[in-house]
Design a protein around this motif. Structure first.
Motif, PDB file in Angstrom:
ATOM      1  N   GLU A   1       0.826  -1.207   0.000  1.00 34.94           N
ATOM      2  CA  GLU A   1       0.000   0.000   0.000  1.00 34.94           C
ATOM      3  C   GLU A   1       0.862   1.260   0.000  1.00 34.94           C
ATOM      4  O   GLU A   1       0.529   2.254  -0.641  1.00 34.94           O
ATOM      5  CB  GLU A   1      -0.958  -0.024   1.191  1.00 34.94           C
ATOM      6  CG  GLU A   1      -2.049  -1.082   1.085  1.00 34.94           C
ATOM      7  CD  GLU A   1      -2.864  -0.978  -0.196  1.00 34.94           C
ATOM      8  OE1 GLU A   1      -3.300   0.146  -0.552  1.00 34.94           O
ATOM      9  OE2 GLU A   1      -3.051  -2.017  -0.866  1.00 34.94           O
ATOM     10  N   ASN A   2       1.991   1.214   0.704  1.00 33.04           N
ATOM     11  CA  ASN A   2       2.920   2.343   0.670  1.00 33.04           C
ATOM     12  C   ASN A   2       3.500   2.518  -0.731  1.00 33.04           C
ATOM     13  O   ASN A   2       3.699   3.642  -1.204  1.00 33.04           O
ATOM     14  CB  ASN A   2       4.049   2.113   1.678  1.00 33.04           C
ATOM     15  CG  ASN A   2       5.068   3.243   1.665  1.00 33.04           C
ATOM     16  OD1 ASN A   2       4.808   4.352   2.123  1.00 33.04           O
ATOM     17  ND2 ASN A   2       6.257   2.962   1.124  1.00 33.04           N
ATOM     18  N   ALA A   3       3.744   1.388  -1.423  1.00 34.55           N
ATOM     19  CA  ALA A   3       4.306   1.444  -2.778  1.00 34.55           C
ATOM     20  C   ALA A   3       3.349   2.134  -3.743  1.00 34.55           C
ATOM     21  O   ALA A   3       3.778   2.919  -4.604  1.00 34.55           O
ATOM     22  CB  ALA A   3       4.646   0.042  -3.259  1.00 34.55           C
ATOM     23  N   TYR A   4       2.063   1.856  -3.627  1.00 35.47           N
ATOM     24  CA  TYR A   4       1.082   2.549  -4.474  1.00 35.47           C
ATOM     25  C   TYR A   4       1.016   4.038  -4.116  1.00 35.47           C
ATOM     26  O   TYR A   4       0.950   4.903  -4.995  1.00 35.47           O
ATOM     27  CB  TYR A   4      -0.302   1.912  -4.324  1.00 35.47           C
ATOM     28  CG  TYR A   4      -0.515   0.722  -5.232  1.00 35.47           C
ATOM     29  CD1 TYR A   4      -0.733   0.885  -6.607  1.00 35.47           C
ATOM     30  CD2 TYR A   4      -0.508  -0.575  -4.731  1.00 35.47           C
ATOM     31  CE1 TYR A   4      -0.922  -0.196  -7.442  1.00 35.47           C
ATOM     32  CE2 TYR A   4      -0.699  -1.680  -5.567  1.00 35.47           C
ATOM     33  CZ  TYR A   4      -0.905  -1.482  -6.914  1.00 35.47           C
ATOM     34  OH  TYR A   4      -1.088  -2.559  -7.745  1.00 35.47           O
ATOM     35  N   GLU A   5       1.045   4.324  -2.832  1.00 34.08           N
ATOM     36  CA  GLU A   5       0.957   5.717  -2.384  1.00 34.08           C
ATOM     37  C   GLU A   5       2.150   6.545  -2.870  1.00 34.08           C
ATOM     38  O   GLU A   5       2.003   7.687  -3.305  1.00 34.08           O
ATOM     39  CB  GLU A   5       0.881   5.749  -0.855  1.00 34.08           C
ATOM     40  CG  GLU A   5       0.766   7.140  -0.266  1.00 34.08           C
ATOM     41  CD  GLU A   5       0.793   7.133   1.262  1.00 34.08           C
ATOM     42  OE1 GLU A   5       1.181   8.165   1.833  1.00 34.08           O
ATOM     43  OE2 GLU A   5       0.450   6.088   1.864  1.00 34.08           O
ATOM     44  N   LYS A   6       3.337   5.931  -2.842  1.00 33.11           N
ATOM     45  CA  LYS A   6       4.559   6.658  -3.208  1.00 33.11           C
ATOM     46  C   LYS A   6       4.883   6.561  -4.698  1.00 33.11           C
ATOM     47  O   LYS A   6       5.806   7.237  -5.176  1.00 33.11           O
ATOM     48  CB  LYS A   6       5.747   6.094  -2.406  1.00 33.11           C
ATOM     49  CG  LYS A   6       5.601   6.217  -0.896  1.00 33.11           C
ATOM     50  CD  LYS A   6       5.569   7.668  -0.447  1.00 33.11           C
ATOM     51  CE  LYS A   6       5.553   7.754   1.072  1.00 33.11           C
ATOM     52  NZ  LYS A   6       5.455   9.161   1.548  1.00 33.11           N
ATOM     53  N   GLY A   7       4.154   5.693  -5.442  1.00 29.70           N
ATOM     54  CA  GLY A   7       4.403   5.598  -6.882  1.00 29.70           C
ATOM     55  C   GLY A   7       5.388   4.527  -7.290  1.00 29.70           C
ATOM     56  O   GLY A   7       5.741   4.415  -8.470  1.00 29.70           O
ATOM     57  N   TYR A   8       5.847   3.694  -6.334  1.00 28.64           N
ATOM     58  CA  TYR A   8       6.785   2.629  -6.686  1.00 28.64           C
ATOM     59  C   TYR A   8       6.105   1.528  -7.495  1.00 28.64           C
ATOM     60  O   TYR A   8       6.760   0.817  -8.262  1.00 28.64           O
ATOM     61  CB  TYR A   8       7.391   1.979  -5.429  1.00 28.64           C
ATOM     62  CG  TYR A   8       7.944   2.939  -4.404  1.00 28.64           C
ATOM     63  CD1 TYR A   8       8.588   4.121  -4.783  1.00 28.64           C
ATOM     64  CD2 TYR A   8       7.840   2.660  -3.037  1.00 28.64           C
ATOM     65  CE1 TYR A   8       9.093   5.002  -3.836  1.00 28.64           C
ATOM     66  CE2 TYR A   8       8.346   3.521  -2.080  1.00 28.64           C
ATOM     67  CZ  TYR A   8       8.966   4.694  -2.485  1.00 28.64           C
ATOM     68  OH  TYR A   8       9.459   5.550  -1.552  1.00 28.64           O
ATOM     69  N   ALA A   9       4.795   1.369  -7.302  1.00 30.06           N
ATOM     70  CA  ALA A   9       4.068   0.278  -7.945  1.00 30.06           C
ATOM     71  C   ALA A   9       3.509   0.673  -9.313  1.00 30.06           C
ATOM     72  O   ALA A   9       2.590   0.045  -9.817  1.00 30.06           O
ATOM     73  CB  ALA A   9       2.932  -0.196  -7.033  1.00 30.06           C
ATOM     74  N   LYS A  10       4.079   1.688  -9.905  1.00 29.25           N
ATOM     75  CA  LYS A  10       3.592   2.162 -11.202  1.00 29.25           C
ATOM     76  C   LYS A  10       3.933   1.163 -12.313  1.00 29.25           C
ATOM     77  O   LYS A  10       4.741   0.245 -12.123  1.00 29.25           O
ATOM     78  CB  LYS A  10       4.216   3.513 -11.516  1.00 29.25           C
ATOM     79  CG  LYS A  10       5.726   3.457 -11.700  1.00 29.25           C
ATOM     80  CD  LYS A  10       6.308   4.841 -11.929  1.00 29.25           C
ATOM     81  CE  LYS A  10       7.842   4.760 -12.082  1.00 29.25           C
ATOM     82  NZ  LYS A  10       8.449   6.084 -12.232  1.00 29.25           N
ATOM     83  N   ALA A  11       3.326   1.360 -13.469  1.00 32.71           N
ATOM     84  CA  ALA A  11       3.549   0.478 -14.611  1.00 32.71           C
ATOM     85  C   ALA A  11       4.989   0.582 -15.110  1.00 32.71           C
ATOM     86  O   ALA A  11       5.569   1.669 -15.160  1.00 32.71           O
ATOM     87  CB  ALA A  11       2.583   0.840 -15.740  1.00 32.71           C
ATOM     88  N   CYS A  12       5.550  -0.578 -15.475  1.00 30.92           N
ATOM     89  CA  CYS A  12       6.898  -0.646 -16.054  1.00 30.92           C
ATOM     90  C   CYS A  12       6.848  -1.528 -17.299  1.00 30.92           C
ATOM     91  O   CYS A  12       7.180  -2.717 -17.245  1.00 30.92           O
ATOM     92  CB  CYS A  12       7.894  -1.215 -15.048  1.00 30.92           C
ATOM     93  SG  CYS A  12       8.105  -0.228 -13.568  1.00 30.92           S
TER      94      CYS A  12
END
Length: 499
Positions: free
Chosen positions: A134-145
């Motif tokens: 959830e932190n990754a989505y909030e901070k943008g780490y889980a964005k599309a690659c």
């Protein structure tokens, strides 16, 4: 990993639950996560145990001990303890394609095998995983690659449950062109229509699907392969086809009166509620779902799906709920015959049962009991159910122990709705026949041990359709392993990792 003395310095603290009487008023998730600071303290409890059974994923006494995905649990516990949440996300994603799902619906095999669990309370691994993603989505780490290069190879995946999505995610990362076909109106398989919103709200599925689409994966919904589209079309248009349709053939209860109106399979009941909620902005609309409101409900099956039926029926406004379990009640604590790190064979009171206890003052489960007859009224509607007690006896012919009826133990209860949550028998034959793949005696698609290639050239399989009804983590692992074998088959080598 973690703080050397953390398991002694800090007590286990998990996410807070909304009280049963409050959460039954809605269909949303009902846990309040810990703050990042509090979660970091929980990461400190990871004890550098030397042999991390939490990530072993091995079979002990016929049961999985530790995470089948071999998640690098001690590593990301240590990383969040030191406040390095971004690196924790990258370590988590090395082994798990969908922590946003597993952190919500996995039974926590890692925690059961945690060394802290031997003499105390396990590390809050599942909650730590939730915090990381959830932190990754909030901070943008889980964005599309999206992949930087494409191979030109085309893959068709039939079914968009966790195994199909895992195959798609892995092969797309490799640069292959992936299309996922789903017969329902939205992707997700049983994640969407078999698991209630209380455990997994559907916007979190859509959030991940949006990332996958941005990365280049195509989804075709409302397309029932084997009926709407012929298998030959796919084999001609795609280089490889992967069958990930799940073990979607529900086990029935064949007793007199089975044709009564008011008897449904659990998956149909749960699906109707989920679809109605999604269509009407999380509100139920009369006439658009299978309703338990004001009814005496009997749930046949004591597993997770049965519990989901209990919780959903309560939220509908059921008059009463009775949950039948054929087997005896498990002990409340581990027996000497079930030592750590085996999966604990103990009685678990899940959220639905907790809510029934809070509402009616007693556990809804009745053990060693099954249905002998469904009773209809003059209009063919279910009105009563005849139940019978069971006992364990040795079968004279096979010598195996089995549950047999206790003579004269029949009794009748009122019931206007019965939900059959007795598990699944295997794959649906219209799909296997359409592709001509061999199945085993349990109707799971047959492959060589440890392999995912079927008897038909260029056709692979994974997930419940291959191994039978199982957990989301096993489905993801199978998807990852199948993707690796498909990539090797296509390219002659592979750089896809499984763990």
């Amino acid at each position: 990993m973690g703080k050397a003395t953390g398991f002694m310095d800090y007590d286990r603290r998990d996410a807070e639950c909304e009280s049963p009487k409050e959460r039954i008023k809605h269909f949303r998730e009902f846990h309040t996560p810990l703050s990042k600071e509090e979660q970091e303290i929980q990461g400190a409890r990871c004890m550098a145990c030397g042999v991390p059974f939490c990530q072993a994923g091995q079979m002990i006494a016929g049961m999985a001990s530790g995470c089948p995905l071999h998640n690098l649990v001690p590593e990301w516990n240590d990383l969040i303890y030191h406040g390095n949440w971004e690196e924790a996300y990258y370590r988590l994603k090395k082994t798990n394609n969908f922590p946003e799902f597993t952190s919500r619906v996995c039974p926590g095999l890692c925690e059961a095998a945690c060394t802290c669990n031997l003499h105390g309370s396990p590390v809050t691994t599942k909650a730590n995983e939730y915090g990381i993603i959830e932190n990754a989505y909030e901070k943008g780490y889980a964005k599309a690659c999206p992949p930087k290069a494409r191979t030109g190879k085309k893959i068709a995946i039939i079914g968009s449950g966790p195994s199909g999505l895992a195959v798609a995610d892995q092969l797309n990362k490799r640069g292959h062109l992936v299309t996922v076909f789903e017969r329902e109106d939205k992707p997700g398989g049983l994640l969407r229509y078999g698991i209630p919103n209380m455990k997994l709200e559907k916007q979190f599925i859509d959030r991940k699907l949006a990332v996958m689409e941005e990365e280049g994966i195509r989804f075709e919904t409302g397309c029932n392969i084997g009926k709407d589209k012929k298998s030959a079309e796919l084999l001609k248009a795609f280089d490889r086809v992967v069958l990930c349709c799940g073990a979607s053939h529900p086990r029935d209860i064949k007793v007199p009166g089975r044709d009564a109106k008011g008897i449904y399979f659990a998956v149909d009941f749960l699906k109707s509620t989920t679809k109605c909620l999604w269509k009407n902005e999380m509100q139920l609309k009369e006439g658009e779902y299978i309703s338990a409101k004001g009814k005496n409900v009997i749930v046949i099956g004591g597993g997770d799906t049965g519990n989901d039926c209990v919780g959903t029926s309560i939220r509908h406004g059921a008059k009463s709920v009775l949950q039948l379990e054929m087997m005896p009640k498990l002990p409340d604590e581990r027996s000497a015959m079930n030592p750590w790190p085996e999966w604990p064979r103990v009685c678990k009171t899940d959220y639905g049962q907790q809510e029934a206890i809070a509402l009616w003052g007693h556990d809804p489960r009745v053990y060693q009991t099954t249905v002998k007859e469904f009773v209809k009224d003059k209009n063919g509607n279910l009105c009563k159910v005849v139940l019978v007690k069971l006992e364990s006896k040795k079968d004279e012919k096979t010598g195996r122990m089995m549950m047999a009826e206790v003579a004269g133990s029949e009794y009748t209860v009122n019931a206007e709705l019965v939900l059959i949550a007795a598990g699944f028998l295997g794959s649906e034959d219209y799909v296997t026949k359409a592709f001509g793949v061999e199945v085993n005696e349990r109707t799971n698609v047959k492959t060589a041990p440890g392999e995912y290639k079927t008897n038909v050239p260029n056709i692979f399989t994974a997930g419940d359709m291959h191994r039978g009804q199982s957990l989301v983590v096993w489905a993801i692992r199978e998807g990852r392993e199948a993707a690796q074998q498909i990539d090797l088959d296509l390219m002659g080598y592979t750089n896809l990792s499984v763990q």
